[in-house]
Design an enzyme around this catalytic site. Structure first.
Site, PDB file in Angstrom:
ATOM      1  N   PHE A  83    -133.186   5.147   1.973  1.00  0.00           N
ATOM      2  CA  PHE A  83    -132.573   3.846   1.680  1.00  0.00           C
ATOM      3  C   PHE A  83    -131.141   3.965   1.171  1.00  0.00           C
ATOM      4  CE2 PHE A  83    -133.802   4.957  -2.654  1.00  0.00           C
ATOM      5  CZ  PHE A  83    -132.731   4.471  -3.382  1.00  0.00           C
ATOM      6  N   LYS A  95    -136.030   6.000  12.836  1.00  0.00           N
ATOM      7  CA  LYS A  95    -136.973   5.273  11.961  1.00  0.00           C
ATOM      8  C   LYS A  95    -136.249   5.132  10.618  1.00  0.00           C
ATOM      9  CE  LYS A  95    -139.491   5.229   8.969  1.00  0.00           C
ATOM     10  NZ  LYS A  95    -139.198   4.410   7.747  1.00  0.00           N
ATOM     11  N   GLU A 136    -137.531   1.450   5.462  1.00  0.00           N
ATOM     12  CA  GLU A 136    -138.083   0.087   5.547  1.00  0.00           C
ATOM     13  C   GLU A 136    -137.495  -0.808   4.449  1.00  0.00           C
ATOM     14  OE1 GLU A 136    -139.435   2.868   4.721  1.00  0.00           O
ATOM     15  OE2 GLU A 136    -141.152   2.702   3.387  1.00  0.00           O
ATOM     16  N   SER A 168    -136.766  12.159  -0.008  1.00  0.00           N
ATOM     17  CA  SER A 168    -137.203  12.818  -1.241  1.00  0.00           C
ATOM     18  C   SER A 168    -137.837  14.189  -0.950  1.00  0.00           C
ATOM     19  CB  SER A 168    -138.214  11.926  -1.958  1.00  0.00           C
ATOM     20  OG  SER A 168    -139.301  11.681  -1.096  1.00  0.00           O
ATOM     21  N   CYS A 225    -127.564  11.324  -3.467  1.00  0.00           N
ATOM     22  CA  CYS A 225    -128.105  12.691  -3.546  1.00  0.00           C
ATOM     23  C   CYS A 225    -127.060  13.640  -4.105  1.00  0.00           C
ATOM     24  CB  CYS A 225    -128.560  13.164  -2.174  1.00  0.00           C
ATOM     25  SG  CYS A 225    -127.187  13.346  -1.056  1.00  0.00           S
ATOM     26  N   GLU A 243    -135.703  14.812 -10.513  1.00  0.00           N
ATOM     27  CA  GLU A 243    -134.607  13.965 -10.033  1.00  0.00           C
ATOM     28  C   GLU A 243    -134.880  12.534 -10.519  1.00  0.00           C
ATOM     29  OE1 GLU A 243    -134.523  12.993  -5.786  1.00  0.00           O
ATOM     30  OE2 GLU A 243    -132.347  13.170  -5.829  1.00  0.00           O
TER      31      GLU A 243
HETATM   32  P1  NAD Z   1    -138.236   8.712   0.727  1.00  0.00           P
HETATM   33  O1  NAD Z   1    -138.596  10.144   0.897  1.00  0.00           O
HETATM   34  O2  NAD Z   1    -139.126   7.847  -0.044  1.00  0.00           O
HETATM   35  O3  NAD Z   1    -138.122   8.010   2.179  1.00  0.00           O
HETATM   36  C1  NAD Z   1    -137.324   8.567   3.199  1.00  0.00           C
HETATM   37  C2  NAD Z   1    -137.909   8.164   4.557  1.00  0.00           C
HETATM   38  O4  NAD Z   1    -139.211   8.744   4.709  1.00  0.00           O
HETATM   39  C3  NAD Z   1    -138.076   6.663   4.754  1.00  0.00           C
HETATM   40  O5  NAD Z   1    -137.712   6.333   6.077  1.00  0.00           O
HETATM   41  C4  NAD Z   1    -139.568   6.442   4.524  1.00  0.00           C
HETATM   42  O6  NAD Z   1    -140.083   5.365   5.262  1.00  0.00           O
HETATM   43  C5  NAD Z   1    -140.177   7.750   5.003  1.00  0.00           C
HETATM   44  N1  NAD Z   1    -141.410   8.108   4.284  1.00  0.00           N
HETATM   45  C6  NAD Z   1    -141.728   7.783   3.004  1.00  0.00           C
HETATM   46  N2  NAD Z   1    -142.915   8.324   2.672  1.00  0.00           N
HETATM   47  C7  NAD Z   1    -143.346   9.003   3.761  1.00  0.00           C
HETATM   48  C8  NAD Z   1    -144.506   9.796   4.039  1.00  0.00           C
HETATM   49  N3  NAD Z   1    -145.458   9.989   3.137  1.00  0.00           N
HETATM   50  N4  NAD Z   1    -144.617  10.342   5.266  1.00  0.00           N
HETATM   51  C9  NAD Z   1    -143.656  10.185   6.195  1.00  0.00           C
HETATM   52  N5  NAD Z   1    -142.537   9.447   5.987  1.00  0.00           N
HETATM   53  C10 NAD Z   1    -142.378   8.871   4.785  1.00  0.00           C
HETATM   54  O7  NAD Z   1    -136.729   8.699   0.168  1.00  0.00           O
HETATM   55  P2  NAD Z   1    -135.884   7.451  -0.363  1.00  0.00           P
HETATM   56  O8  NAD Z   1    -136.437   6.967  -1.644  1.00  0.00           O
HETATM   57  O9  NAD Z   1    -135.663   6.482   0.747  1.00  0.00           O
HETATM   58  O10 NAD Z   1    -134.471   8.183  -0.605  1.00  0.00           O
HETATM   59  C11 NAD Z   1    -134.118   8.791  -1.817  1.00  0.00           C
HETATM   60  C12 NAD Z   1    -134.279  10.297  -1.742  1.00  0.00           C
HETATM   61  O11 NAD Z   1    -133.488  10.822  -0.679  1.00  0.00           O
HETATM   62  C13 NAD Z   1    -133.763  11.013  -2.988  1.00  0.00           C
HETATM   63  O12 NAD Z   1    -134.679  12.007  -3.329  1.00  0.00           O
HETATM   64  C14 NAD Z   1    -132.437  11.621  -2.552  1.00  0.00           C
HETATM   65  O13 NAD Z   1    -132.030  12.750  -3.276  1.00  0.00           O
HETATM   66  C15 NAD Z   1    -132.739  11.943  -1.141  1.00  0.00           C
HETATM   67  N6  NAD Z   1    -131.520  12.075  -0.361  1.00  0.00           N
HETATM   68  C16 NAD Z   1    -131.124  13.321  -0.012  1.00  0.00           C
HETATM   69  C17 NAD Z   1    -129.943  13.502   0.699  1.00  0.00           C
HETATM   70  C18 NAD Z   1    -129.485  14.871   1.098  1.00  0.00           C
HETATM   71  O14 NAD Z   1    -128.591  14.978   1.919  1.00  0.00           O
HETATM   72  N7  NAD Z   1    -130.050  15.921   0.550  1.00  0.00           N
HETATM   73  C19 NAD Z   1    -129.181  12.391   1.068  1.00  0.00           C
HETATM   74  C20 NAD Z   1    -129.626  11.117   0.674  1.00  0.00           C
HETATM   75  C21 NAD Z   1    -130.802  10.979  -0.016  1.00  0.00           C
END
Ligand code: NAD
Length: 497
Positions: free
Chosen positions: A150, A174, A177, A227, A282, A382
């Site tokens: 997000f 994808k 959401e 994450s 991040c 985090e």
């Molecule tokens: P998230 O992991 O909750 O969701 C990321 C994506 O995965 C979304 O599209 C979500 O629908 C999908 N998803 C969620 N749960 C899932 C599951 N169990 N199985 C399969 N797909 C699933 O992350 P978020 O809250 O949207 O984003 C924040 C996180 O992203 C933070 O931890 C941040 O550090 C990380 N981030 C990392 C970078 C990087 O380059 N390292 C960049 C931006 C964000």
């Protein structure tokens, strides 16, 4: 009636047949601004089948034709930057300047994707044996998948699909959401720029949709940003299904402050780097490590943080916006409570912040802790909120050792006037992205985004330079030509003498 966010399948923006809808809310108000469907099994199959067909045609297009779509797309994104940033701000809560930056960083990747010809060139070597030459090509993989978070709803989808498609692949995105309208607008403009039908498909939903894309036999490459827990799962499941996977995950970024650093620069930079974007970057600085006497600047840093005020996306005075949803806010408040209970000193507490006129927003005020130890959850986890924690050490060596023991390795920075200290830090620190007197050192796409350890799973980083390798296969040809054959050929005009 609440608008439903469309899927993009085979060039058409369609209303999903799904009955499973998720609310998209304005995080500053909780107003439901749209609903996003979880794509049905049939829609997922249609998207994959359509992408496979589009790939067969697109991969045969000339490299110039593919690059020209990127050039047209870059121009369109620039024209529409403010409009995209407005959508982005409303569904993510980011302040407008921050949203403009999110779009701009994506535009830079599209510019880079237009360099596909030079960046996917193979190699040649004559006479590897007598009269034998060797050369290599890069070729696209097929239908690539991107799963995005997000916190950068424009930049991160744009890290992925323009480069994958410029290389000749089809792509299924994808997006998160939680803010799907920005990626849909990006997809509309991509089609307007001349991308052929089916080459980009957009499917919405949560983990069930991701799971199907992850295990499907016709999706050879998966890029993920999100994450740690989900990143580990995606990496394990994808590689278990023999796919190429890269998963960019979470972070805990430290800023080392040496006593010889330019004090004003430290104070000016640390506030934006830690609480900016509500700490939902991040690359946010979440830990300040004071070396020696630099700790005496803590009161002034606290003052600088206290001056930053959260607010609505269109409030020009606001330093940052709300957390993405009420659960994210509760999570941050939970960490603040845990920090206090564990004995850390909360010298600035944003738990009860009120933003006038927005009583239901997911706002957390700037928060700062001292007396933190490395066994506390506020150090180990985090937080992803506007919370800066501080540690104090006596030497640069101790700072480096501390950071190298932390499981994350996304980004870090050092503030110092000493070239020798900076050189030692850049050489010894086990973190992928390093800033020297630069607090949030996000690399441009001609480099790669190179998180280490728990911040990245995979071998090649699906952003920037290495992304061209991730999205292609290399084919090596060894060729021998017989001069006798040419001599007997009737149509040859090659003079071998
Ligand atoms: P998230 O992991 O909750 O969701 C990321 C994506 O995965 C979304 O599209 C979500 O629908 C999908 N998803 C969620 N749960 C899932 C599951 N169990 N199985 C399969 N797909 C699933 O992350 P978020 O809250 O949207 O984003 C924040 C996180 O992203 C933070 O931890 C941040 O550090 C990380 N981030 C990392 C970078 C990087 O380059 N390292 C960049 C931006 C964000």
């Amino acid at each position: 009636m609440i608008k439903q966010v469309p899927l993009l399948i085979n060039g058409e923006f369609i209303t999903s047949k799904s009955t499973q809808l998720i609310d998209v809310t304005n995080p500053a108000t909780q107003e439901v601004i749209a609903q996003v469907p979880c794509a049905t099994d049939e829609e997922i199959t249609q998207a994959i089948e359509g992408a496979k067909q589009a790939f067969e045609i697109w991969k045969e297009k000339s490299v110039g034709d593919r690059a020209r779509v990127m050039l047209a797309y870059q121009a369109l994104l620039k024209t529409h930057q403010e409009e995209i940033a407005t959508i982005l701000s409303q569904e993510s809560g980011k302040t407008f300047p921050d949203a403009m930056g999110d779009v701009w960083r994506g535009i830079e990747v599209v510019e880079h994707a237009a360099n596909v010809a030079s960046l996917t060139m193979g190699e040649t070597l004559e006479n590897v044996a007598r009269k034998i030459d060797c050369y290599s090509f890069t070729q696209p993989l097929g239908v690539c998948v991107g799963v995005t978070p997000f916190n950068f709803p424009a930049m991160i989808p744009l890290w992925m699909f323009p480069i994958a498609i410029a290389c000749g692949n089809a792509f299924i995105l994808k997006p998160s959401e939680q803010n799907p309208m920005t990626p849909v607008r990006l997809a509309e403009l991509f089609i307007e720029a001349g991308a052929p039908s089916g080459i980009l498909q957009v499917l919405h939903g949560g983990k069930e949709v991701v799971q199907q894309l992850l295990v499907h036999p016709d999706t050879p490459a998966i890029s993920f940003v999100g994450s740690v827990a989900v990143g580990e799962y995606i990496y394990r499941t994808g590689t278990d299904h023999m796919k190429r996977v890269q998963a960019f995950a979470g972070a805990k970024n430290h800023m080392v402050i040496m006593p010889d650093a330019a004090k004003k620069q430290v104070i000016n930079n640390i506030a934006g780097a830690s609480v900016g974007a509500a700490g939902q970057r991040c690359m946010a600085i979440s830990v300040a490590v004071f070396v020696g006497d630099s700790k005496k600047w803590i009161p002034e840093i606290k003052e600088a943080l206290a001056k930053v005020r959260p607010g609505a996306w269109d409030d020009a005075e606001a330093g940052y916006g709300p957390q993405i949803n009420p659960a994210a806010k509760e999570r941050v408040l939970g960490f603040i409570a845990e920090g206090k209970a564990a004995g850390a000193n909360c010298i600035l507490d944003g738990s009860d912040v009120q933003v006038p006129g927005l009583p239901h927003g997911n706002f957390v005020g700037p928060t700062m802790f001292t007396n933190v130890t490395t066994d506390m959850s506020i150090y180990k986890e985090e937080i992803f909120g506007p919370v800066l924690i501080t540690l104090e050490v006596e030497t640069l060596e101790q700072a480096i050792a501390l950071i190298n023991e932390n499981p994350y390795g996304n980004g870090t920075s050092i503030f110092t006037a000493s070239g020798a200290a900076a050189r030692k830090y850049q050489h010894e620190i086990k973190v992928g992205i390093v800033g020297i007197n630069v607090p949030v050192p996000v690399p441009l796409p001609m480099f790669s985004f190179t998180g280490w350890r728990k911040s990245f799973y995979g071998d090649q980083h699906a952003y920037g330079k290495q992304a061209f390798k991730f999205y292609t296969e290399t084919k090596t040809v060894t060729a021998r030509w017989f001069e006798d054959d040419i001599d007997t050929g009737v149509n040859t005009t090659i003079d071998m003498k």
